[in-house]
Design a protein around this motif. Sequence first.
Motif, PDB file in Angstrom:
ATOM      1  N   UNK A  11    -105.135 -24.228 -37.890  1.00 40.51           N
ATOM      2  CA  UNK A  11    -105.177 -23.012 -37.074  1.00 40.51           C
ATOM      3  C   UNK A  11    -104.063 -22.958 -36.041  1.00 40.51           C
ATOM      4  N   UNK A  12    -103.320 -24.037 -35.862  1.00 36.36           N
ATOM      5  CA  UNK A  12    -102.236 -24.069 -34.875  1.00 36.36           C
ATOM      6  C   UNK A  12    -100.878 -23.686 -35.474  1.00 36.36           C
ATOM      7  N   UNK A  13    -100.884 -23.010 -36.623  1.00 36.27           N
ATOM      8  CA  UNK A  13     -99.653 -22.581 -37.286  1.00 36.27           C
ATOM      9  C   UNK A  13     -98.781 -21.740 -36.364  1.00 36.27           C
ATOM     10  N   UNK A  14     -99.396 -20.979 -35.463  1.00 41.11           N
ATOM     11  CA  UNK A  14     -98.658 -20.091 -34.566  1.00 41.11           C
ATOM     12  C   UNK A  14     -97.728 -20.861 -33.632  1.00 41.11           C
ATOM     13  N   UNK A  15     -98.059 -22.115 -33.325  1.00 42.01           N
ATOM     14  CA  UNK A  15     -97.185 -22.914 -32.454  1.00 42.01           C
ATOM     15  C   UNK A  15     -95.842 -23.163 -33.137  1.00 42.01           C
ATOM     16  N   UNK A  51    -100.206 -25.408 -43.577  1.00 36.79           N
ATOM     17  CA  UNK A  51    -100.165 -26.779 -44.095  1.00 36.79           C
ATOM     18  C   UNK A  51     -99.354 -27.689 -43.171  1.00 36.79           C
ATOM     19  N   UNK A  52     -98.262 -27.153 -42.637  1.00 37.72           N
ATOM     20  CA  UNK A  52     -97.463 -27.942 -41.691  1.00 37.72           C
ATOM     21  C   UNK A  52     -98.248 -28.212 -40.411  1.00 37.72           C
ATOM     22  N   UNK A  53     -98.982 -27.210 -39.935  1.00 33.60           N
ATOM     23  CA  UNK A  53     -99.805 -27.400 -38.732  1.00 33.60           C
ATOM     24  C   UNK A  53    -100.883 -28.454 -38.988  1.00 33.60           C
ATOM     25  N   UNK A  54    -101.470 -28.428 -40.165  1.00 26.87           N
ATOM     26  CA  UNK A  54    -102.485 -29.446 -40.487  1.00 26.87           C
ATOM     27  C   UNK A  54    -101.842 -30.833 -40.513  1.00 26.87           C
ATOM     28  N   UNK A  55    -100.662 -30.923 -41.090  1.00 24.36           N
ATOM     29  CA  UNK A  55     -99.964 -32.211 -41.178  1.00 24.36           C
ATOM     30  C   UNK A  55     -99.590 -32.749 -39.795  1.00 24.36           C
ATOM     31  N   UNK A  56     -98.994 -31.900 -38.963  1.00 28.78           N
ATOM     32  CA  UNK A  56     -98.484 -32.370 -37.675  1.00 28.78           C
ATOM     33  C   UNK A  56     -99.530 -32.379 -36.559  1.00 28.78           C
ATOM     34  N   UNK A  57    -100.515 -31.464 -36.627  1.00 25.36           N
ATOM     35  CA  UNK A  57    -101.490 -31.343 -35.539  1.00 25.36           C
ATOM     36  C   UNK A  57    -102.927 -31.647 -35.974  1.00 25.36           C
ATOM     37  N   UNK A  58    -103.134 -31.874 -37.252  1.00 23.18           N
ATOM     38  CA  UNK A  58    -104.487 -32.054 -37.800  1.00 23.18           C
ATOM     39  C   UNK A  58    -105.363 -30.827 -37.554  1.00 23.18           C
ATOM     40  N   UNK A  59    -104.731 -29.657 -37.474  1.00 19.55           N
ATOM     41  CA  UNK A  59    -105.461 -28.407 -37.273  1.00 19.55           C
ATOM     42  C   UNK A  59    -104.622 -27.260 -37.828  1.00 19.55           C
TER      43      UNK A  59
END
Length: 96
Positions: free
Chosen positions: A61-65, A51-59
């Motif tokens: 799938x980038x949760x690993x970053x 959810x944080x990755x979606x909020x900050x990156x609009x994706x």
Amino acid sequence: MLLKNSRYKEARRFEADDSGQVRCKGTRPREIGPAIGVVEHVIQEGDRLDLLAHHYYSDARLWWRILDANPDLLSGVEISLAERAGEVILIPKAKE
């Protein structure tokens, strides 16, 4: 086989031992450098890395970053934010 944009594309493969056998067919852990250009995020109840990755990156799938920038979020084999409400984590800058 790795996809051309895999985050493991630069990771080294396991090498053969003295007998010529490769004991582990796979890729060594990839290098994770320091997080540069970060935003501080205070963990709220209900936060999840996707959810944080979606909020900050609009994706999502980038949760690993986010996990790469905050390796202490790993607790054994679990990634848990549930008991960390109020703690500050780093959100790396989106790649350009």
